[in-house]
Each structure stands twice: as structure tokens, then as C-alpha cells.
Design a protein around this motif. Structure first.
Motif, PDB file in Angstrom:
ATOM      1  N   PRO A 178       4.241   2.878  -0.072  1.00  0.00           N
ATOM      2  CA  PRO A 178       4.902   3.189  -1.348  1.00  0.00           C
ATOM      3  C   PRO A 178       5.708   4.480  -1.242  1.00  0.00           C
ATOM      4  CG  PRO A 178       2.507   3.464  -1.531  1.00  0.00           C
ATOM      5  CD  PRO A 178       2.774   2.974  -0.148  1.00  0.00           C
ATOM      6  N   LYS A 179       6.943   4.437  -1.706  1.00  0.00           N
ATOM      7  CA  LYS A 179       7.834   5.594  -1.547  1.00  0.00           C
ATOM      8  C   LYS A 179       8.249   6.171  -2.901  1.00  0.00           C
ATOM      9  CE  LYS A 179       8.654   5.468   3.006  1.00  0.00           C
ATOM     10  NZ  LYS A 179       8.926   6.435   4.007  1.00  0.00           N
ATOM     11  N   PRO A 180       8.438   7.482  -2.961  1.00  0.00           N
ATOM     12  CA  PRO A 180       8.912   8.112  -4.187  1.00  0.00           C
ATOM     13  C   PRO A 180      10.232   7.496  -4.660  1.00  0.00           C
ATOM     14  CG  PRO A 180       8.290   9.782  -2.595  1.00  0.00           C
ATOM     15  CD  PRO A 180       8.214   8.464  -1.887  1.00  0.00           C
ATOM     16  N   PHE A 181      10.405   7.510  -5.960  1.00  0.00           N
ATOM     17  CA  PHE A 181      11.637   7.029  -6.611  1.00  0.00           C
ATOM     18  C   PHE A 181      11.860   5.525  -6.446  1.00  0.00           C
ATOM     19  CE2 PHE A 181      12.552  11.565  -6.011  1.00  0.00           C
ATOM     20  CZ  PHE A 181      12.665  11.904  -7.348  1.00  0.00           C
ATOM     21  N   THR A 182      10.792   4.788  -6.200  1.00  0.00           N
ATOM     22  CA  THR A 182      10.908   3.334  -6.240  1.00  0.00           C
ATOM     23  C   THR A 182      10.014   2.849  -7.381  1.00  0.00           C
ATOM     24  OG1 THR A 182       9.001   2.921  -4.812  1.00  0.00           O
ATOM     25  CG2 THR A 182      11.111   3.230  -3.722  1.00  0.00           C
ATOM     26  N   PRO A 183      10.240   1.630  -7.879  1.00  0.00           N
ATOM     27  CA  PRO A 183       9.336   1.102  -8.903  1.00  0.00           C
ATOM     28  C   PRO A 183       7.894   0.984  -8.402  1.00  0.00           C
ATOM     29  CG  PRO A 183      11.375  -0.147  -8.845  1.00  0.00           C
ATOM     30  CD  PRO A 183      11.408   0.770  -7.661  1.00  0.00           C
ATOM     31  N   PHE A 184       7.683   1.035  -7.104  1.00  0.00           N
ATOM     32  CA  PHE A 184       6.325   0.943  -6.564  1.00  0.00           C
ATOM     33  C   PHE A 184       5.728   2.308  -6.212  1.00  0.00           C
ATOM     34  CE2 PHE A 184       7.223  -3.621  -4.818  1.00  0.00           C
ATOM     35  CZ  PHE A 184       7.061  -4.135  -6.108  1.00  0.00           C
ATOM     36  N   GLN A 185       6.351   3.392  -6.706  1.00  0.00           N
ATOM     37  CA  GLN A 185       5.889   4.728  -6.328  1.00  0.00           C
ATOM     38  C   GLN A 185       4.464   5.026  -6.820  1.00  0.00           C
ATOM     39  OE1 GLN A 185       8.403   7.758  -8.026  1.00  0.00           O
ATOM     40  NE2 GLN A 185       8.189   7.034 -10.119  1.00  0.00           N
ATOM     41  N   TRP A 186       4.005   4.283  -7.836  1.00  0.00           N
ATOM     42  CA  TRP A 186       2.660   4.541  -8.366  1.00  0.00           C
ATOM     43  C   TRP A 186       1.582   3.736  -7.637  1.00  0.00           C
ATOM     44  CZ3 TRP A 186       6.939   3.696 -11.590  1.00  0.00           C
ATOM     45  CH2 TRP A 186       7.351   4.788 -12.337  1.00  0.00           C
ATOM     46  N   TYR A 187       2.001   2.711  -6.923  1.00  0.00           N
ATOM     47  CA  TYR A 187       1.064   1.721  -6.378  1.00  0.00           C
ATOM     48  C   TYR A 187       0.331   2.260  -5.147  1.00  0.00           C
ATOM     49  CZ  TYR A 187      -0.692  -2.767  -4.803  1.00  0.00           C
ATOM     50  OH  TYR A 187      -1.522  -3.782  -4.419  1.00  0.00           O
ATOM     51  N   GLY A 188      -0.981   2.030  -5.090  1.00  0.00           N
ATOM     52  CA  GLY A 188      -1.782   2.505  -3.953  1.00  0.00           C
ATOM     53  C   GLY A 188      -1.577   1.613  -2.736  1.00  0.00           C
ATOM     54  N   GLN A 189      -1.488   2.253  -1.591  1.00  0.00           N
ATOM     55  CA  GLN A 189      -1.336   1.483  -0.337  1.00  0.00           C
ATOM     56  C   GLN A 189      -2.651   0.790   0.002  1.00  0.00           C
ATOM     57  OE1 GLN A 189      -1.201   3.603   3.435  1.00  0.00           O
ATOM     58  NE2 GLN A 189       0.664   2.538   4.025  1.00  0.00           N
ATOM     59  N   ASN A 190      -2.594  -0.358   0.636  1.00  0.00           N
ATOM     60  CA  ASN A 190      -3.792  -1.019   1.186  1.00  0.00           C
ATOM     61  C   ASN A 190      -4.494  -0.052   2.131  1.00  0.00           C
ATOM     62  OD1 ASN A 190      -3.001  -4.583   1.660  1.00  0.00           O
ATOM     63  ND2 ASN A 190      -3.153  -3.362  -0.171  1.00  0.00           N
ATOM     64  N   THR A 191      -5.806  -0.204   2.248  1.00  0.00           N
ATOM     65  CA  THR A 191      -6.504   0.604   3.262  1.00  0.00           C
ATOM     66  C   THR A 191      -6.208   0.005   4.640  1.00  0.00           C
ATOM     67  OG1 THR A 191      -8.453  -0.779   3.164  1.00  0.00           O
ATOM     68  CG2 THR A 191      -8.396   1.118   1.664  1.00  0.00           C
ATOM     69  N   ILE A 192      -6.530   0.762   5.667  1.00  0.00           N
ATOM     70  CA  ILE A 192      -6.289   0.263   7.027  1.00  0.00           C
ATOM     71  C   ILE A 192      -7.087  -1.023   7.259  1.00  0.00           C
ATOM     72  CG2 ILE A 192      -6.598   0.805   9.487  1.00  0.00           C
ATOM     73  CD1 ILE A 192      -5.981   3.719   8.760  1.00  0.00           C
ATOM     74  N   ASP A 193      -8.328  -1.058   6.756  1.00  0.00           N
ATOM     75  CA  ASP A 193      -9.158  -2.272   6.926  1.00  0.00           C
ATOM     76  C   ASP A 193      -8.506  -3.477   6.240  1.00  0.00           C
ATOM     77  OD1 ASP A 193     -10.968  -0.940   8.391  1.00  0.00           O
ATOM     78  OD2 ASP A 193     -12.493  -0.759   6.810  1.00  0.00           O
ATOM     79  N   GLU A 194      -8.001  -3.239   5.043  1.00  0.00           N
ATOM     80  CA  GLU A 194      -7.337  -4.358   4.330  1.00  0.00           C
ATOM     81  C   GLU A 194      -6.128  -4.862   5.118  1.00  0.00           C
ATOM     82  OE1 GLU A 194      -8.359  -3.374  -0.371  1.00  0.00           O
ATOM     83  OE2 GLU A 194      -6.781  -2.247   0.627  1.00  0.00           O
ATOM     84  N   PHE A 195      -5.351  -3.917   5.621  1.00  0.00           N
ATOM     85  CA  PHE A 195      -4.183  -4.314   6.427  1.00  0.00           C
ATOM     86  C   PHE A 195      -4.617  -5.139   7.630  1.00  0.00           C
ATOM     87  CE2 PHE A 195      -1.502  -0.521   4.896  1.00  0.00           C
ATOM     88  CZ  PHE A 195      -0.624  -1.319   4.208  1.00  0.00           C
ATOM     89  N   MET A 196      -5.647  -4.644   8.328  1.00  0.00           N
ATOM     90  CA  MET A 196      -6.040  -5.316   9.577  1.00  0.00           C
ATOM     91  C   MET A 196      -6.616  -6.703   9.314  1.00  0.00           C
ATOM     92  SD  MET A 196      -4.792  -3.289  11.644  1.00  0.00           S
ATOM     93  CE  MET A 196      -5.072  -4.260  13.100  1.00  0.00           C
ATOM     94  N   THR A 197      -7.334  -6.855   8.192  1.00  0.00           N
ATOM     95  CA  THR A 197      -7.863  -8.186   7.841  1.00  0.00           C
ATOM     96  C   THR A 197      -6.697  -9.160   7.669  1.00  0.00           C
ATOM     97  OG1 THR A 197      -9.653  -7.083   6.696  1.00  0.00           O
ATOM     98  CG2 THR A 197      -9.341  -9.403   6.175  1.00  0.00           C
ATOM     99  N   LYS A 198      -5.669  -8.706   6.968  1.00  0.00           N
ATOM    100  CA  LYS A 198      -4.511  -9.579   6.736  1.00  0.00           C
ATOM    101  C   LYS A 198      -3.785  -9.884   8.048  1.00  0.00           C
ATOM    102  CE  LYS A 198      -3.911  -7.908   2.036  1.00  0.00           C
ATOM    103  NZ  LYS A 198      -3.123  -7.174   1.044  1.00  0.00           N
TER     104      LYS A 198
END
Ligand code: SF4
Length: 614
Positions: free
Chosen positions: A458-478
Motif C-alpha cells: 500500500p502506497k501513500p496518496f492512493t485509495p489503498f493507502q489505509w489498507y493493511g498489507q498481508n503478512t509474510i505468512d499470508e503472502f507465502m500461503t497464497k
């Protein structure tokens, strides 16, 4: 000037000495004793990466175009060179005059990605310049930063004297002139910064402080001095045809990432992808005219000898005169064997038509970016492409002789489900089926489809700036779910490092408390973090623990819409209300059409393109 004998000795020992010698075609070498202002410009990565950056070439030429100013380049020395320099006691120097960086009036950094921050510290250290602005007196260069990461400068605020927010070529000469004039009288860095802070687009972090709530969130960002703007508005060039554009580019002796002419055809993007920071911060869209581009191309071809012109922008197929421009370029340079290339493609037949035109012989791989595996998720991120678009484009591409397709995706996007994740595999298989369902005699080449997934940050000044990133475990499961489901040697899958994306997310949405983390990580040996062979996740985790910084607080936490964000004092022109509306639309799966079709009132009040395409 550094000791040339020592340098020669060192250059004999290192890989690619051409990284450090300068003297390339179209580089400048001015007498530094005869200029009023000396500006060292740094791309904090290795030479080959930095020299491929168009922004560096623009600022370099813009400053050197002024007789009384000199701009010289400085890059991160590669690991072997740094080792030798430290052994021999050689301080960091510029390529042109081999002058010590610490003897310059300014040291400017272009901030292209967060994972270059430890390289910045390394450059300061090799230059014998203290890290923190408060520890530097008037004898040190003014340290300035600009580029996309300057839109959230807070994690590196302690290290910089000032930041340029927005398009650097619009403000840099104004800043240097102010310095030149003040230098003649009773100069002090403090007085200079006070005047600089009044210039639109200049942020002086030491003139602001931050207070925090008990839960660690920001309470207030407030100025410490009077008479300076409390909201920093970005600087922007309104007319790209009349802006300064170099008529020559430095031509390196060694191979770099992009050995070709980079010709920027427009800035901004109207598509409104909700994950994309560039799509917001470079608004509004501004095009260069075909006539102007033909002039620029003439100069650059004559002055560089390159054989390819790459048409650069955020989405080059959206240039309104693309066919006309490519045809004119192809016609003009056919005899000289200068080709044209397009770095990004849209999923439509028009794009492939253009490509067909410019790649008459070579049918290299085609890259598409559906970004998400399902239509539902593509609507959430507002990626205005459908599965039908992909089918049509790929079918057309196969018909025209292409056989290798790359598909780019992101994982960890807001609202993502298992079904969306598996859609990545499904799309890759669909592309394979489209190829092999064609009659055998119509299949040309050796087919391969590669699906590539990066981890959403998630990057500043985007509509997703508030959204929490997946954890590393969540990413790796996917990631493993996709990987394990692909059992066909015509389909391959690769993915980006989730550990690295986690660190990137910490710094992308970080605040000024992170400076201690950066110093700690650098002390523990972190540098070249963007290079997988040097990125050391374990060391970063140790640095987080030793500085008592909770990475999840920055990377994984979904923030409340009302929370004060570290970058809230910066004004990109796009309103926060628009970003909130877009965030809500995303969660509800509602799309927002391209603003070429209808202005979406994003907040830019001097948008010349509003309604132009209607
Ligand atoms: S003001 Fe309208 S046309 Fe201009 S960038 Fe914003 S939404 Fe697009």
C-alpha cells in the motif's frame, strides 16, 4: 580532489572500473573553481541502474546548461569498490572531476524506491557527511531529496535538509539561484533553509515536529517556525512542450539497464488504478506534441548514436497521437535503422497494432498486466480490463506470430479471496489453451506463458493507502497455492520476495521514528537492499527488535480513515475526499471510469485536460 594515484590503483582491482571514471560522451566537465554553485546529484544505486534513469539525465543537463552552475554525478559504489575505497581511505567522489562529494554546495538524491534508503546512508558515510541534518554545520553540503518517495519523506526526514515535492525541473534552478544569492552575503544554512521553505514545493523537515497519541498514531504535525507554508503543495510543469528537455543524453561506456533513448511522451495517467501511486501524484495528464517529440528525437538520435527510441510514460498506449508518432518516427529513421520501442502495453488490439508496426521483424515476448486473477478483484482495483480483453489481445497476438506471453499480477490486494488467487493460475492456463486450441499450422514459435506475482504494497496518496498489507505468512500461503497448482511445463510461475515487500511497506507508510531503524540496519551491514543477493531479512528483523519498532504497525495495520497520516501535510492536488470515495468504491466493487471519458472531480483545479477528450 581525491588522490588520483590511489584511485588508479583501486580501479585496477575492481569489476567494471567504467562505473567510476566518467568522461562518457555528452558528459560535462567544468572547472569547479569557476562556477558559483556545485551540485552533486546522486542516484543511490549502482551506475548501470542510475544511468538508465531519465530524470537524472534531465536534472544533470538542466543544471549544467547554466554556465555558472556545475552538476556532477555520484552513484553507490559497488561492493568491491567500496571495500577498496575504505581500505585506501578514498572518500566518495563525483564522476566528472573526481571531487570529494563533501566539497559540493548541494548533494541531491533522487528517491525512486524505499529500499535504496540504506544506500543513501552509505553514500553519506563514504562522503564523511554526518547522517542527521542537526549534526551538520554550514560547511557540509545541503542534502536534498526529490522523486516519488519524497511524497512520504518522513522515514528519512532526519537525514535531509530539504525535499522537493513534485517535478524537480520546475524548481531546482530557483532553489540554486536563491542559494547563489544568499551565499554572496552573510550565508548561514539556517537562513537559507528559512528562505527556501517559502518556495512552493519545498519541505524543510527540521521546521516541523510531530506529536503522537498513546496508541502510537500521529496526533499532530506542526510547524516550528512562522511564515512558512504548513501544507506543502507539489510543483508541476503545466506545459510539457515548453519545458526544458535535454537535446543530448550521456552515453555510457558500459552496458546499462536501458541502452537506448528514453523519450518521455506524456506525464500523468487517467486510468485511475487504485493501487497506483504514480497515477495520482503525476496527475493531471499532460502530453507533448508530435512536432515537439520529433524535434527531440532528431536531437537525441544525432547526439547519442543509439539505435532505439523508447517511448516512455506511465501508459504509452494512451498517448492520443501514438500511431501518428510511431509512423513518423519509423519513416524518418528507417534508413538509419533506428527502431522504436514501447515499454508498456494495454490489453487491446490497438496496442498490438502499434507494436506490429514497430516490431516488424522481431516477435519478442509480449507482456500484459491484468494485475488480478478475477474480474471481481480487477473491479476492486479499478483495472479497466476484462477477461474478454485478454482473450482478444492474446488471440490477436498469436495470430500475428507472438508465442511467449508474460502476465503480471499482484497478490494481497484488498478484499482478495482464495478464488481470486487461484484465478491467476486459471488465466495462465486460459492463455495456454488459447494457443494450443489453434490449428497446428497456425501456431508459430515455441509457446510459453509466465505468470509473475508481486506482493501488494500500500502506497501513500492512493485509495489503498489505509489498507493493511498481508503478512509474510499470508503472502507465502497464497504463493504456494498457485505454485503447487501449476503442473504444466508450458506454464511457469514466479513471484517477488514477500520479505522485501514487507520492508518496503514499512517505509512506504512510515513516519520519522523510522530513522533510527535505518541507522541501525546500516550499522549492521544493510545496503543494496533492492538487490536480492544483498537483502538480508534476518538482519532487518534484528534491527527492528533492537530499535523496538513494530513493523506490523506500519506495514500490516489497516488505518482508520480519520487517522492523521505521516504525509497528510503534502498536497498532490488530488483531494483526500476523492481518495476516500475511491477506497469505499473499491470495497464495494464499484468501478470508476477513465477520466478521459468524464472528469471524476479528483480535486486538481487547474487540470487543462478536463473535458478535452469528451
Ligand atoms: S480533474 Fe478530472 S480530468 Fe483532471 S485528472 Fe482529475 S478527474 Fe481527471
Amino acid at each position: 580532489m581525491i588522490n588520483k594515484l590511489k584511485l588508479d590503483k583501486v580501479l585496477m582491482k575492481v569489476e567494471k572500473p567504467a562505473r567510476y571514471i566518467g568522461m562518457e560522451k555528452n558528459s560535462y566537465k567544468k572547472d569547479l573553481d569557476k562556477v558559483d554553485v556545485k551540485f552533486a546529484f546522486s542516484f543511490p544505486d549502482v551506475y548501470e541502474v542510475g544511468m538508465s534513469h531519465l530524470g537524472l539525465q534531465i536534472i544533470y543537463n538542466l543544471i549544467n546548461n547554466e554556465e555558472n552552475y556545475a552538476c556532477e554525478r555520484v552513484f553507490s559504489p559497488w561492493i568491491d569498490m567500496e571495500e577498496e575505497m575504505r581500505k585506501e581511505g578514498i572518500p566518495l567522489f563525483t564522476l566528472e572531476n573526481k571531487e570529494e562529494v563533501s566539497n559540493f554546495d548541494f548533494l541531491g538524491f533522487t528517491l525512486q524506491y524505499e529500499m535504496s534508503y540504506t544506500n543513501i546512508l552509505n553514500i553519506l558515510n563514504l562522503s564523511n557527511i554526518p547522517f542527521k541534518s542537526k549534526d551538520r554545520d554550514d560547511k557540509y553540503p545541503i542534502i536534498i531529496g526529490g522523486g516519488p518517495c519524497a511524497y512520504n519523506p518522513e522515514p528519512i526526514a532526519d537525514f535531509f535538509d530539504l525535499f522537493v515535492i513534485g517535478e524537480g525541473e520546475e524548481v531546482i534552478l530557483e532553489l540554486i539561484e536563491l542559494y547563489k544569492n544568499m551565499k554572496k552575503s552573510n550565508y548561514s544554512k539556517e537562513a537559507f533553509l528559512k528562505e527556501a521553505a517559502k518556495i512552493e514545493g519545498i519541505y524543510v523537515p527540521s521546521f516541523f515536529d510531530v506529536s503522537y497519541n498513546d496508541d502510537g498514531t500521529i496526533k499532530e504535525i506542526y510547524p516550528l517556525v512562522n511564515d512558512i507554508p504548513t501544507v506543502i503543495s507539489k510543483r508541476m510543469i503545466s506545459n510539457l512542450d515548453t519545458m526544458y528537455t535535454p537535446d543530448k543524453l550521456i552515453v555510457p561506456f558500459i552496458e546499462t539497464v536501458h541502452d537506448r533513448i528514453a523519450m518521455e511522451i506524456f506525464r500523468g495517467c487517467t486510468r485511475g488504478c487504485r493501487f497506483c501511486q504514480a497515477g495520482i501524484i503525476y496527475r493531471p495528464i499532460r502530453e507533448k506534441s508530435v512536432d515537439r517529440l520529433m524535434d527531440i528525437a532528431d536531437n537525441l538520435v544525432d547526439n547519442t548514436g543509439y539505435e532505439t527510441i523508447s517511448l516512455t510514460s506511465l501508459s504509452s498506449c494512451d498517448y492520443s497521437q501514438l500511431l501518428l508518432l510511431t509512423k513518423q518516427l519509423m519513416d524518418r529513421y528507417e534508413d538509419r535503422k533506428v527502431g522504436v520501442s514501447l515499454p508498456s502495453l494495454r490489453l487491446d488490439s490497438f496496442s498490438i497494432d502499434v507494436l506490429k508496426e514497430i516490431e516488424k521483424v522481431r516477435k519478442s515476448g509480449l507482456t500484459f498486466a491484468p494485475e488480478a486473477g478475477s474480474q471481481r478483484l480487477r473491479d476492486v482495483i479499478n483495472k479497466g480490463v476484462t477477461e474478454e480483453d485478454l482473450i482478444n489481445s492474446v488471440t490477436y497476438a498469436f495470430k500475428e506470430g507472438w508465442s511467449r506471453i508474460k502476465l503480471y499480477f499482484m497478490i494481497g490486494l484488498p478484499t482478495e479471496t482464495d478464488e481470486d488467487v487461484m484465478g491467476i493460475k486459471d488465466l495462465a492456463y486460459l492463455v495456454k489453451d488459447l494457443f494450443f486450441n489453434r490449428p497446428k499450422e497456425e501456431r508459430k514459435g515455441n509457446f510459453k506463458v509466465t505468470a509473475s506475482a508481486s506482493c501488494f504494497v500500500p502506497k501513500p496518496f492512493t485509495p489503498f493507502q489505509w489498507y493493511g498489507q498481508n503478512t509474510i505468512d499470508e503472502f507465502m500461503t497464497k504463493i504456494y497455492k498457485i505454485k503447487d497448482s501449476i503442473k504444466d511445463n508450458k506454464v511457469s510461475f514466479n513471484y517477488h520476495d514477500a520479505d522485501l515487500s514487507y520492508l518496503e511497506a514499512i517505509f512506504a507508510r512510515g513516519d520519522r521514528r523510522l530513522s533510527e531503524l535505518l541507522i541501525k540496519a546500516w550499522e549492521k551491514g544493510c545496503k543494496y537492499d533492492g538487490w536480492s543477493e544483498y537483502f538480508n531479512y534476518e538482519t532487518w528483523i534484528e534491527a527492528l527488535e533492537e530499535t523496538n519498532i513494530d513493523g506490523a504497525f506500519y506495514a500490516n495495520r489497516t488505518r482508520d480513515i480519520n487517522e492523521v497520516l505521516p504525509w497528510d501535510f503534502i498536497n498532490t492536488g488530488v483531494s483526500k475526499e476523492f481518495l476516500i470515495k475511491e477506497y469505499k468504491n473499491a470495497i464495494e466493487g464499484k468501478t470508476t471510469e477513465d477520466c478521459r471519458l468524464r472528469c471524476r472531480a479528483c480535486g486538481i483545479d487547474d487540470c487543462a485536460m478536463r473535458g478535452v477528450f469528451n
